[in-house]
Design a protein around this motif. Structure first.
Motif, PDB file in Angstrom:
ATOM      1  N   UNK A 375       0.773  -1.546   0.095  1.00 22.82           N
ATOM      2  CA  UNK A 375      -0.143   0.156   0.299  1.00 22.82           C
ATOM      3  C   UNK A 375       1.020   1.335   0.001  1.00 22.82           C
ATOM      4  N   UNK A 376       2.064   1.536   0.286  1.00 24.60           N
ATOM      5  CA  UNK A 376       2.914   2.521   0.030  1.00 24.60           C
ATOM      6  C   UNK A 376       3.818   2.576  -0.845  1.00 24.60           C
ATOM      7  N   UNK A 377       4.136   3.691  -1.259  1.00 31.48           N
ATOM      8  CA  UNK A 377       5.003   4.786  -1.944  1.00 31.48           C
ATOM      9  C   UNK A 377       6.288   4.107  -2.100  1.00 31.48           C
ATOM     10  N   UNK A 378       6.932   3.881  -1.045  1.00 31.60           N
ATOM     11  CA  UNK A 378       7.605   3.123  -1.282  1.00 31.60           C
ATOM     12  C   UNK A 378       8.334   2.071   0.251  1.00 31.60           C
ATOM     13  N   UNK A 379       9.517   1.386   0.121  1.00 29.49           N
ATOM     14  CA  UNK A 379       9.890   0.816   0.923  1.00 29.49           C
ATOM     15  C   UNK A 379      11.209   0.726   1.202  1.00 29.49           C
ATOM     16  N   UNK A 380      12.030   0.715   2.380  1.00 29.71           N
ATOM     17  CA  UNK A 380      12.596   2.246   2.636  1.00 29.71           C
ATOM     18  C   UNK A 380      13.532   0.372   4.112  1.00 29.71           C
ATOM     19  N   UNK A 381      15.096  -0.112   3.000  1.00 26.14           N
ATOM     20  CA  UNK A 381      15.102  -1.349   4.202  1.00 26.14           C
ATOM     21  C   UNK A 381      16.655  -0.240   5.138  1.00 26.14           C
ATOM     22  N   UNK A 382      17.231  -0.136   6.525  1.00 22.83           N
ATOM     23  CA  UNK A 382      17.810   0.514   6.977  1.00 22.83           C
ATOM     24  C   UNK A 382      18.702  -0.823   7.626  1.00 22.83           C
ATOM     25  N   UNK A 383      20.153  -0.167   7.112  1.00 23.04           N
ATOM     26  CA  UNK A 383      21.094  -0.903   8.056  1.00 23.04           C
ATOM     27  C   UNK A 383      21.214  -0.568   9.669  1.00 23.04           C
ATOM     28  N   UNK A 384      21.090  -1.138  10.492  1.00 24.81           N
ATOM     29  CA  UNK A 384      20.683  -0.600  11.644  1.00 24.81           C
ATOM     30  C   UNK A 384      21.601  -1.614  12.914  1.00 24.81           C
ATOM     31  N   UNK A 385      22.053  -1.065  13.806  1.00 22.61           N
ATOM     32  CA  UNK A 385      22.367  -1.753  14.875  1.00 22.61           C
ATOM     33  C   UNK A 385      21.248  -2.116  16.099  1.00 22.61           C
ATOM     34  N   UNK A 386      19.819  -3.051  15.096  1.00 19.60           N
ATOM     35  CA  UNK A 386      19.363  -4.265  16.025  1.00 19.60           C
ATOM     36  C   UNK A 386      19.126  -5.156  15.068  1.00 19.60           C
ATOM     37  N   UNK A 390      10.141  -3.978  12.073  1.00 16.56           N
ATOM     38  CA  UNK A 390       9.669  -2.906  11.000  1.00 16.56           C
ATOM     39  C   UNK A 390       8.714  -1.771  11.640  1.00 16.56           C
ATOM     40  N   UNK A 391       8.613  -1.313  10.884  1.00 13.49           N
ATOM     41  CA  UNK A 391       7.131  -0.414  10.766  1.00 13.49           C
ATOM     42  C   UNK A 391       6.893  -0.063   9.071  1.00 13.49           C
ATOM     43  N   UNK A 392       5.739   0.859   9.109  1.00 14.86           N
ATOM     44  CA  UNK A 392       4.990   0.881   7.986  1.00 14.86           C
ATOM     45  C   UNK A 392       6.044   1.238   7.154  1.00 14.86           C
ATOM     46  N   UNK A 393       5.889   0.766   5.949  1.00 17.84           N
ATOM     47  CA  UNK A 393       7.049   1.313   4.373  1.00 17.84           C
ATOM     48  C   UNK A 393       8.777   2.025   4.590  1.00 17.84           C
ATOM     49  N   UNK A 394       8.749   0.499   6.638  1.00 17.69           N
ATOM     50  CA  UNK A 394      10.044   0.460   6.534  1.00 17.69           C
ATOM     51  C   UNK A 394      11.041  -0.047   7.751  1.00 17.69           C
ATOM     52  N   UNK A 395      12.248  -0.457   7.419  1.00 18.33           N
ATOM     53  CA  UNK A 395      12.143  -1.316   8.636  1.00 18.33           C
ATOM     54  C   UNK A 395      13.913  -1.796   8.564  1.00 18.33           C
TER      55      UNK A 395
END
Length: 655
Positions: A375-386, A390-395
Motif C-alpha cells: 500500500x505504500x509508495x516506498x519500501x525502505x531497508x535501513x542497516x542499523x544496530x538492530x 518493522x514499521x510502515x514502509x520502513x524496516x
C-alpha cells in the motif's frame, strides 16, 4: 495391554484369523476425546460489532487519528525535539472523558517499568547495568483551543483529560504536545544509534506520543510498554517534517515531498531512474559518501518533508554514512512502488547489503501477489544496530547481515507490512498473530525467491515437535510479556508458523486454506481483529470445524503422539485383509496417514480423518489389500508433530 484390547484380540483368535503382532504398550494414553472435541471453544457469540462468521459486524467501529509532526535531530547530543499535533476521531458509541497516549520512550528511563524488569542476564530488551536515563521531557500539552490540557503521566502512558466529553460517532478533538528525548544507543532492539567510520546511523522509532487504541474488546488498551510486546495503534495519516544536519540523508516510510531541496541534482536524476528500473540503481555510491559534493551545499540543516497515509505508525532514519540505492517494485495493479536501501560502507560487498534492494523488491512483489497489494509508495531497508524491526514502509535490519541472513531478515520484516501493518492486530497481547503469520508466509516467499537460492525445507516435523511442544513451554496464546524470553522465538514465531503450515498442507489443503487466509486479510485490512475473528473466518470460509486444532496447538501446549498398537498381517480367509490398530496417546488429535507395505513390495497409503478420534482412543481398520503385510509406517512423510516417532513403525518378524 488394556482390557478392551484383550477382548478384541481374543475375538479375532476365536474367529480363526491369522496370527497377530502386538506392540508393547508401556504408557497409558493421556487422550480425552471429550476434552479435545469439546464444542464450547468460543467464549462469546457474535454481535453487531464482530460477526460469528469472523467478519466485522454491521456496526463495527474503530477510532482514528491523524498526525502532524515537526522534529529536529541534534546528532551531537542525540536529542530529538518535536511537536506533534494529533486530530483524534471518536467513532465509538461511547462518550470519552479522557484520551490515553503511549509514551514508549519512558521505558528507557531509570524509573521505567521496562528498565526495572530487565534481568541481570543478557536480554534483547535492555541492559540492567546501563546508567542511561532516557524518557520524554514533556514541555507542554495543549488542546485545540490552545489551552493547557490537564494530564497525568504514568510510566509509558499519558492520560489527557478533556474539559468536555468527546462525543461518540464522529466527535473530534485536537491535542498538541511539545517534547524532547535522548535517543538510546540500543532501544530494546526497536530503535538505536550505530557508530560507523563515516558517522552515526540513527534508527528512529517510537519517537513521538501516540494515541492508544480504544476498542470494543477492552475499551482503552493501556498495557505498559516493557519491550517484548510490540504495538497496537490506530490508523490515520501522517505529515512529517524532519530537520537534520545537511550532511545527513533522511529516509522515512512515506512519500518524500521535496526531493529537490534535499538531494543533489544528480541524485534526483538517479532517484527517478531507480523508480523506473528493475535493476538496482546507485543513488549515492560508497565512494561518494565521503565527498562533500554528494550533499547540497551552503546550508547547515535541511528539512525533509514526508507524507504517509493509512498507517498506524511512522519511523525514519538519518545518517551522513548512507550509501543509497533503489529499484522499482512492480505491483499487480500495474502501479509501482520504490524499493530503497540505506547502509554504510561496512555493510557493502561480499553478498551483503548491495543486494538489499533486490531482496526488498522480490519480497514485496511476492506478497503483493499472494496476499494483497503493497500500500505504500516506498519500501525502505535501513542497516542499523538492530536485529530486525518493522514499521510502515520502513524496516531496520542488522548491518552485519549478509547472504541468507540478510534475505531472511529483510523478507521477514517486510512481511510484517501485511501482518500487522495492514491487519492491525494487538501485538501487546497476541504476538503470534503477526510474528507467527509472518513466519508462515516467509517460508513460501523464500521457496519462491531466485529459484530457492536460500530455501531450506522445514524438515522432519517429528524432530520439530521436540522443541515446539516441550512440556515447559507456555501456550502460544500467552502475552509476550508472560512468556520466558527464551521461549518467545518458539511461541510467537516458529510454533504458530508451523501450525499454519500444518493446517494448509495437511489438514485443509492449499486451496481451501489460501482462500480462507486471504479472506481474513481482506476482511480485516486496516482494522483490529482478535484471535476469534481469525479462527472463525478460517472455519467459516474453509468449511471445517477446527476447534480441536485451535485448542490444542494455540490455546494449550498439547503434545501429539500416535502409535501402532496391533497388526494382524494376514487373515485365514483367502479374501480377507490384514487389520491395523492405532492409538492416540497424547492430548492432541490429528488426521492419520499410514503407509502399508505388502510382501510384493507394493505400498498402500491410507488417510483417515481426524474425526476417527471424536469418540475413540483407538482405531482399528482393514488394510486395502489381501496381500500379507510386512511393514506399517505412521506419518511416513514426517509432516506431523509427533514427539514420539518410535511407535510409528511396525515390521513383520523375520523368520
Amino acid at each position: 495391554m488394556n482390557k478392551s484390547l484383550i477382548i478384541f484380540c481374543s475375538l479375532l483368535v476365536f474367529l480363526g484369523l491369522a496370527p497377530m503382532t502386538l506392540l508393547s504398550q508401556t504408557t497409558a494414553s493421556n487422550y480425552d476425546y471429550q476434552e479435545a472435541f469439546n464444542p464450547f471453544f468460543y467464549t462469546h457469540n457474535g454481535n453487531e460489532y464482530r460477526s460469528a462468521s469472523g467478519m466485522p459486524g454491521p456496526k463495527y467501529w474503530q477510532n482514528a487519528v491523524d498526525y502532524k509532526i515537526a522534529a529536529k535531530l541534534n546528532d551531537q547530543t542525540h536529542e530529538i525535539r518535536g511537536t506533534v499535533t494529533m486530530e483524534y476521531t471518536n467513532n465509538s458509541p461511547d462518550k470519552l472523558d479522557f484520551i490515553w497516549l503511549q509514551l514508549d520512550q519512558n521505558m528507557f528511563s531509570q524509573e521505567g517499568r521496562g528498565h526495572q524488569i530487565v534481568p541481570l542476564t543478557k536480554s534483547r530488551y535492555g541492559d540492567a547495568q546501563s546508567d542511561f536515563d532516557g524518557g520524554y521531557a514533556i514541555k507542554s500539552v495543549k488542546l485545540g483551543s490552545g489551552k493547557d490540557a490537564e494530564h497525568l503521566i504514568t510510566d509509558t502512558r499519558m492520560q489527557v483529560f478533556l474539559p468536555e466529553p468527546l462525543q461518540p460517532n464522529g466527535g473530534k478533538t485536537t491535542i498538541s504536545i511539545d517534547y524532547s528525548y535522548i535517543v538510546p544507543t540500543y532501544g530494546a532492539d526497536r530503535t538505536g544509534v550505530l557508530k560507523t567510520q563515516n558517522g552515526e546511523i540513527f534508527a528512529i522509532a517510537q519517537w513521538f506520543p501516540r494515541v492508544a487504541v480504544y476498542d470494543d474488546i477492552l475499551g482503552w488498551n493501556v498495557t505498559p510498554y516493557t519491550g517484548p510486546g510490540e504495538f497496537y495503534l490506530e490508523f490515520g495519516n501522517y505529515e512529517v517534517d524532519i530537520t537534520a544536519p545537511a550532511d545527513h540523508i533522511v529516509v522515512l516510510g512515506g512519500e518524500l515531498l521535496n526531493p529537490e531541496e534535499v538531494y543533489t541534482p544528480e541524485q534526483q536524476k538517479r532517484l527517478e531512474q531507480a523508480k523506473k528500473s528493475d535493476k538496482t540503481v546507485l543513488i549515492r555510491s560508497a565512494e561518494e559518501v565521503t565527498q562533500a559534493s554528494s550533499r547540497p551545499q551552503g546550508k547547515k540543516e535541511l528539512t525533509w518533508k514526508f507524507r504517509l497515509e493509512k498507517a498506524h505508525d511512522v519511523a525514519w532514519a538519518s545518517s551522513p554514512a548512507f550509501i543509497v540505492d533503489g529499484a522499482k517494485i512492480n505491483l499487480p495493479s500495474g502501479n509501482t512502488s520504490l524499493a530503497l536501501s540505506a547502509y554504510p560502507v561496512e555493510s557493502n560487498g561480499g553478498n551483503a547489503w548491495e543486494r538489499s534492494t533486490e531482496y526488498t523488491k522480490a519480497s514485496i512483489e511476492f506478497y503483493s501477489k499472494l496476499l494483497m497489494e503493497y500500500p505504500y509508495p516506498i519500501a525502505v531497508n535501513v542497516a542499523a544496530n538492530l536485529g530486525g524491526m518493522e514499521y510502515p514502509g520502513i524496516v531496520f535490519c542488522s548491518y552485519k547481515s549478509k547472504a541468507a541472513g540478510l534475505w531472511g531478515v529483510t523478507d521477514h520484516e517486510f512481511g510484517h507490512i501485511w501482518f500487522p501493518m495492514i491487519v492491525g492486530s494487538n501485538e501487546r497481547f497476541h504476538a503470534w498473530m503477526d510474528e507467527g503469520f509472518n513466519t508462515f508466509i516467509n517460508d513460501l516467499s523464500t521457496e519462491a525467491f531466485n529459484g530457492g537460492e536460500y530455501y531450506r525445507p522445514l524438515g522432519d516435523a517429528n524432530r520439530l515437535a521436540q522443541a515446539l511442544t516441550r512440556p515447559d513451554l507456555e501456550p502460544v496464546m500467552s502475552t509476550p510479556q508472560s512468556m520466558q524470553e527464551r521461549n518467545i522465538g518458539t511461541l510467537a514465531y516458529r510454533k504458530p508458523g508451523f501450525g499454519l503450515t500444518l493446517l494448509r498442507n495437511e489438514i485443509l489443503g492449499p486451496e481451501r486454506f489460501d482462500r480462507a487466509f486471504r479472506t481474513y486479510l481482506e476482511r480485516w485490512a486496516y482494522k483490529h481483529p482478535t484471535p476469534d475473528d481469525f479462527f472463525r473466518t478460517m472455519e467459516n470460509v474453509a468449511g471445517e470445524n477446527l476447534n480441536w486444532f485451535w485448542r490444542g496447538w494455540f490455546k494449550y501446549n498439547w503434545r501429539f503422539d500416535q502409535g501402532i498398537v496391533m497388526v494382524i498381517p494376514e487373515a485365514s480367509d483367502a479374501n480377507g485383509q490384514g487389520i491395523i490398530t492405532i492409538e492416540n496417546f497424547e492430548k492432541l488429535p490429528m488426521p492419520v496417514v499410514v503407509d502399508i507395505t505388502t510382501e510384493s513390495g507394493k505400498v498402500h497409503r491410507v488417510k483417515l480423518p481426524v474425526e476417527i478420534w471424536e469418540r475413540n482412543n483407538k482405531w482399528t481398520f482393514k488394510a486395502p489389500t489381501n496381500e500379507k503385510i510386512v511393514a506399517v509406517q505412521l506419518d511416513p512423510d514426517k509432516v506431523y508433530p509427533d514427539h514420539n516417532p518410535d511407535n510409528n513403525r511396525w515390521e513383520a518378524p523375520v523368520k
